[in-house]
Design a protein around this motif. Sequence first.
Motif, PDB file in Angstrom:
ATOM      1  N   ILE A  90       0.798  -1.231   0.000  1.00 26.24           N
ATOM      2  CA  ILE A  90       0.000   0.000   0.000  1.00 26.24           C
ATOM      3  C   ILE A  90       0.829   1.279   0.000  1.00 26.24           C
ATOM      4  O   ILE A  90       0.345   2.337  -0.393  1.00 26.24           O
ATOM      5  CB  ILE A  90      -0.958  -0.014   1.234  1.00 26.24           C
ATOM      6  CG1 ILE A  90      -2.136   0.943   1.002  1.00 26.24           C
ATOM      7  CG2 ILE A  90      -0.229   0.317   2.521  1.00 26.24           C
ATOM      8  CD1 ILE A  90      -3.209   0.817   2.060  1.00 26.24           C
ATOM      9  N   SER A  91       2.119   1.192   0.393  1.00 29.70           N
ATOM     10  CA  SER A  91       2.824   2.423   0.761  1.00 29.70           C
ATOM     11  C   SER A  91       3.593   3.096  -0.363  1.00 29.70           C
ATOM     12  O   SER A  91       4.054   2.444  -1.285  1.00 29.70           O
ATOM     13  CB  SER A  91       3.841   2.127   1.876  1.00 29.70           C
ATOM     14  OG  SER A  91       3.291   1.287   2.832  1.00 29.70           O
ATOM     15  N   ASP A  92       3.746   4.427  -0.251  1.00 33.61           N
ATOM     16  CA  ASP A  92       4.763   5.134  -1.020  1.00 33.61           C
ATOM     17  C   ASP A  92       6.110   4.908  -0.352  1.00 33.61           C
ATOM     18  O   ASP A  92       7.105   4.650  -1.007  1.00 33.61           O
ATOM     19  CB  ASP A  92       4.467   6.635  -1.045  1.00 33.61           C
ATOM     20  CG  ASP A  92       3.235   6.948  -1.867  1.00 33.61           C
ATOM     21  OD1 ASP A  92       3.141   6.426  -2.992  1.00 33.61           O
ATOM     22  OD2 ASP A  92       2.367   7.680  -1.372  1.00 33.61           O
ATOM     23  N   ARG A  93       6.100   5.053   0.984  1.00 31.82           N
ATOM     24  CA  ARG A  93       7.310   4.779   1.749  1.00 31.82           C
ATOM     25  C   ARG A  93       6.948   3.976   2.989  1.00 31.82           C
ATOM     26  O   ARG A  93       5.824   4.078   3.496  1.00 31.82           O
ATOM     27  CB  ARG A  93       7.989   6.097   2.186  1.00 31.82           C
ATOM     28  CG  ARG A  93       8.758   6.774   1.056  1.00 31.82           C
ATOM     29  CD  ARG A  93       9.651   7.870   1.587  1.00 31.82           C
ATOM     30  NE  ARG A  93       8.879   8.896   2.293  1.00 31.82           N
ATOM     31  CZ  ARG A  93       9.417   9.732   3.177  1.00 31.82           C
ATOM     32  NH1 ARG A  93      10.710   9.651   3.480  1.00 31.82           N
ATOM     33  NH2 ARG A  93       8.676  10.645   3.789  1.00 31.82           N
ATOM     34  N   ILE A  94       7.911   3.201   3.453  1.00 29.22           N
ATOM     35  CA  ILE A  94       7.720   2.431   4.677  1.00 29.22           C
ATOM     36  C   ILE A  94       8.714   2.933   5.714  1.00 29.22           C
ATOM     37  O   ILE A  94       9.874   3.180   5.383  1.00 29.22           O
ATOM     38  CB  ILE A  94       7.964   0.917   4.425  1.00 29.22           C
ATOM     39  CG1 ILE A  94       6.940   0.380   3.435  1.00 29.22           C
ATOM     40  CG2 ILE A  94       7.907   0.133   5.728  1.00 29.22           C
ATOM     41  CD1 ILE A  94       7.169  -1.072   3.049  1.00 29.22           C
ATOM     42  N   CYS A  95       8.228   3.095   6.938  1.00 28.55           N
ATOM     43  CA  CYS A  95       9.111   3.462   8.032  1.00 28.55           C
ATOM     44  C   CYS A  95       9.130   2.276   8.989  1.00 28.55           C
ATOM     45  O   CYS A  95       8.134   1.969   9.638  1.00 28.55           O
ATOM     46  CB  CYS A  95       8.555   4.717   8.705  1.00 28.55           C
ATOM     47  SG  CYS A  95       9.334   5.109  10.254  1.00 28.55           S
ATOM     48  N   VAL A  96      10.276   1.566   9.023  1.00 28.20           N
ATOM     49  CA  VAL A  96      10.378   0.394   9.890  1.00 28.20           C
ATOM     50  C   VAL A  96      10.841   0.846  11.267  1.00 28.20           C
ATOM     51  O   VAL A  96      11.841   1.555  11.388  1.00 28.20           O
ATOM     52  CB  VAL A  96      11.361  -0.645   9.311  1.00 28.20           C
ATOM     53  CG1 VAL A  96      11.366  -1.913  10.169  1.00 28.20           C
ATOM     54  CG2 VAL A  96      10.991  -0.979   7.878  1.00 28.20           C
ATOM     55  N   MET A  97      10.111   0.447  12.309  1.00 29.09           N
ATOM     56  CA  MET A  97      10.399   0.918  13.662  1.00 29.09           C
ATOM     57  C   MET A  97      10.740  -0.222  14.601  1.00 29.09           C
ATOM     58  O   MET A  97      10.267  -1.339  14.434  1.00 29.09           O
ATOM     59  CB  MET A  97       9.189   1.679  14.236  1.00 29.09           C
ATOM     60  CG  MET A  97       8.874   2.966  13.515  1.00 29.09           C
ATOM     61  SD  MET A  97       7.390   3.742  14.191  1.00 29.09           S
ATOM     62  CE  MET A  97       7.943   4.153  15.833  1.00 29.09           C
ATOM     63  N   ARG A  98      11.596   0.098  15.563  1.00 29.66           N
ATOM     64  CA  ARG A  98      11.888  -0.836  16.648  1.00 29.66           C
ATOM     65  C   ARG A  98      12.163  -0.048  17.914  1.00 29.66           C
ATOM     66  O   ARG A  98      12.952   0.894  17.900  1.00 29.66           O
ATOM     67  CB  ARG A  98      13.104  -1.701  16.306  1.00 29.66           C
ATOM     68  CG  ARG A  98      13.499  -2.597  17.497  1.00 29.66           C
ATOM     69  CD  ARG A  98      14.459  -3.682  17.111  1.00 29.66           C
ATOM     70  NE  ARG A  98      15.731  -3.166  16.650  1.00 29.66           N
ATOM     71  CZ  ARG A  98      16.875  -3.861  16.717  1.00 29.66           C
ATOM     72  NH1 ARG A  98      16.880  -5.070  17.202  1.00 29.66           N
ATOM     73  NH2 ARG A  98      17.986  -3.322  16.264  1.00 29.66           N
ATOM     74  N   GLU A  99      11.497  -0.420  18.998  1.00 34.64           N
ATOM     75  CA  GLU A  99      11.703   0.186  20.310  1.00 34.64           C
ATOM     76  C   GLU A  99      11.699   1.716  20.247  1.00 34.64           C
ATOM     77  O   GLU A  99      12.579   2.373  20.803  1.00 34.64           O
ATOM     78  CB  GLU A  99      13.001  -0.335  20.927  1.00 34.64           C
ATOM     79  CG  GLU A  99      12.876  -1.807  21.310  1.00 34.64           C
ATOM     80  CD  GLU A  99      14.208  -2.434  21.698  1.00 34.64           C
ATOM     81  OE1 GLU A  99      15.224  -1.713  21.749  1.00 34.64           O
ATOM     82  OE2 GLU A  99      14.220  -3.647  21.924  1.00 34.64           O
ATOM     83  N   GLY A 100      10.728   2.271  19.551  1.00 38.28           N
ATOM     84  CA  GLY A 100      10.553   3.718  19.534  1.00 38.28           C
ATOM     85  C   GLY A 100      11.475   4.457  18.595  1.00 38.28           C
ATOM     86  O   GLY A 100      11.450   5.686  18.534  1.00 38.28           O
ATOM     87  N   ARG A 101      12.318   3.698  17.873  1.00 39.53           N
ATOM     88  CA  ARG A 101      13.247   4.357  16.961  1.00 39.53           C
ATOM     89  C   ARG A 101      13.030   3.866  15.527  1.00 39.53           C
ATOM     90  O   ARG A 101      12.489   2.794  15.307  1.00 39.53           O
ATOM     91  CB  ARG A 101      14.693   4.079  17.377  1.00 39.53           C
ATOM     92  CG  ARG A 101      15.278   5.216  18.183  1.00 39.53           C
ATOM     93  CD  ARG A 101      16.598   4.838  18.776  1.00 39.53           C
ATOM     94  NE  ARG A 101      16.403   3.868  19.839  1.00 39.53           N
ATOM     95  CZ  ARG A 101      17.375   3.446  20.628  1.00 39.53           C
ATOM     96  NH1 ARG A 101      18.591   3.864  20.451  1.00 39.53           N
ATOM     97  NH2 ARG A 101      17.128   2.582  21.603  1.00 39.53           N
ATOM     98  N   ILE A 102      13.480   4.703  14.580  1.00 41.46           N
ATOM     99  CA  ILE A 102      13.340   4.335  13.181  1.00 41.46           C
ATOM    100  C   ILE A 102      14.552   3.531  12.743  1.00 41.46           C
ATOM    101  O   ILE A 102      15.689   3.946  12.955  1.00 41.46           O
ATOM    102  CB  ILE A 102      13.186   5.602  12.311  1.00 41.46           C
ATOM    103  CG1 ILE A 102      11.861   6.290  12.645  1.00 41.46           C
ATOM    104  CG2 ILE A 102      13.256   5.257  10.832  1.00 41.46           C
ATOM    105  CD1 ILE A 102      11.643   7.582  11.903  1.00 41.46           C
ATOM    106  N   GLU A 103      14.317   2.368  12.145  1.00 39.14           N
ATOM    107  CA  GLU A 103      15.412   1.547  11.642  1.00 39.14           C
ATOM    108  C   GLU A 103      15.711   1.881  10.187  1.00 39.14           C
ATOM    109  O   GLU A 103      16.849   1.848   9.753  1.00 39.14           O
ATOM    110  CB  GLU A 103      15.061   0.066  11.769  1.00 39.14           C
ATOM    111  CG  GLU A 103      14.914  -0.419  13.202  1.00 39.14           C
ATOM    112  CD  GLU A 103      16.258  -0.511  13.932  1.00 39.14           C
ATOM    113  OE1 GLU A 103      17.261  -0.853  13.278  1.00 39.14           O
ATOM    114  OE2 GLU A 103      16.296  -0.236  15.142  1.00 39.14           O
ATOM    115  N   GLN A 104      14.672   2.160   9.417  1.00 37.19           N
ATOM    116  CA  GLN A 104      14.866   2.520   8.016  1.00 37.19           C
ATOM    117  C   GLN A 104      13.602   3.171   7.468  1.00 37.19           C
ATOM    118  O   GLN A 104      12.493   2.774   7.828  1.00 37.19           O
ATOM    119  CB  GLN A 104      15.177   1.263   7.178  1.00 37.19           C
ATOM    120  CG  GLN A 104      15.486   1.581   5.717  1.00 37.19           C
ATOM    121  CD  GLN A 104      15.926   0.357   4.923  1.00 37.19           C
ATOM    122  OE1 GLN A 104      15.892  -0.768   5.442  1.00 37.19           O
ATOM    123  NE2 GLN A 104      16.338   0.552   3.690  1.00 37.19           N
ATOM    124  N   VAL A 105      13.788   4.185   6.636  1.00 32.91           N
ATOM    125  CA  VAL A 105      12.669   4.766   5.908  1.00 32.91           C
ATOM    126  C   VAL A 105      13.008   4.686   4.432  1.00 32.91           C
ATOM    127  O   VAL A 105      14.096   5.083   4.024  1.00 32.91           O
ATOM    128  CB  VAL A 105      12.433   6.251   6.265  1.00 32.91           C
ATOM    129  CG1 VAL A 105      11.203   6.778   5.544  1.00 32.91           C
ATOM    130  CG2 VAL A 105      12.289   6.431   7.754  1.00 32.91           C
TER     131      VAL A 105
END
Lengths: 272, 324
Positions: B201-216
Amino acid sequence: MSRSVRRAPLSRLLLVAIGLFYLLPMLSMARFAFQRVPMYLLDRDTLLTKWTFMPLVDAVRRPEFATAALLSVRLAAIAAVLTLVLLLPTLVYAHVSLPAARPVLDTIAVLPFVVPAIALVVGISGAFRPIAPWFISSDLSLVPFYVVIALPYTYRSIDNALSALDLRTLVDASRSLGAGWPRIVWQVVIPNVRGGLATAALLVATVVLGEFTVASLLLKETLPLYLAYSQGADPQGTFAIGLALMVVTAGLLGAINRASARRGGATVTGVM
Amino acid sequence: MSGRLEFREVVKCFGATVALDRFGLMLADGELISLLGPSGCGKTTALRVAAGFERPDDGAVILGGADITLIPPHRRNMGMVFQQYSLFPHLTARDNVAFGLRVRGVSAAERAARATEALARVRLTGLEDRYAHQMSGGQQQRVALARALAISPELLLLDEPLSALDAAVREELREEIRRVQREAGVATIFVTHDQSEAIGISDRICVMREGRIEQVGSPRDVYLAPANAFVARFVGSTYEWTAPGGRRLLVRPEDVTVCAPDAADALRGTVAAVLFGGVTTVVRVELPDGSQLGATVLSRDARVRVGDAVGLRVDTTRAVETAL
């Protein structure tokens, strides 16, 4: 299959037994109140003779009855409104923002069961008589007592109605759509817990119409007191009024139930 | 670059738990961005901070250049769809959709017309007078979507709107959300823990772990060039493999090909499992050192059986190195 077939007559029998348990005393009451037949002649042979509404008509025509009834109806209305105004916002807040407080509220709500009415009156009138004598002498001083005495029932019915909703999500949805708290309570919460609110109001009215101790101790001429005192002078009329009150209350309950069922809302029991 | 919405170094704690830890993210106009991560990673908290339901302990939320950090949710003009069914039970579909317009003082005739139109946009014409309990879960979520869009929101917030639905409806509604969102041109945050949903569904994905962004990044980037081992593991499936030379690598099954056991410079192993998945099948092969690698093959070409000796070739160009 065979089990349900065997159980059906049994449960029907039980239903009939329970029905008779309630109906027979009321029938006896009705015969005593509405038949112009001397009591020692009230048997099977006279079952259909001389029925009349005159004892009721005569009884309600007494000015003392009108005064007492009006006072009780007024007190019931005020107590019901006060109950809803106090309980609904408190419970909505507890459900949405402070779920941890709910067990505490649950406990507080049943306290009136364990505090005898007489202790309540002695304590409160003792505390208020020196500082606010007008409060105890006013008829309205009964209202807070009624609200407290009815609390175990009113709290339950409103709490049940709220628990049947996913209130937090509904509130979040309303807020994201731009609604502030007054609008949320008025246009989202109340329409969905109408059944529970109606039950609560009705329960308050029932308490007001039946409460004797507090009114008697504070020397107020409410309907229950009038009925108790007029029993000696006009037993037939008193029974007629008592029976009429029961029929009216039952009819009211049925009407509210049917109205909320038609709208697809919760019924008067408050648990869908 | 100026964005529609910006999270600026947002911190949010619940007691001792840090739900968002200097969370920074920018959304462009009309963009759909997914917050993806395991439960407890802070994705729902980020969404609720954007909606105004949670107030950050530090940092700011900027919408269209204005700081909205302290503005309460009902003044934010954001449409939200929830994981739980959230239609007002006492209102019909049309009145649910019209609710936000009623709050805004739109006249009865106009809001009825706009609600009917919004319901048509989510293909619910004919169901305007139904109550929530007369609709399926998928229909209820469509009404909720129409309701969120009817107020012409500045931002659309979707909190796992598909997770209560069954698989077939979920896929259909996912496409529907994307279509309607594009038509409305509204910047959207989509919270999910389902990687295929995020990719779809996404234009971009923001992968998160423990309140932080791992990759956008775009779904392609995140899948084909994961920034680290966590992202590689969370998005798509991987197998951990020690390459010659001792490097520990995460390898995707589509980078592994099955060949004859005696082929030149191929790894040798035994088929441990054959996992049929429709179009493709994953062949899981056990290597002599006890580790396993998966290889994707087209199902119609999958001729191996459990216990067969096979050869494997591994393309490590897209593999991610991982610590021991």
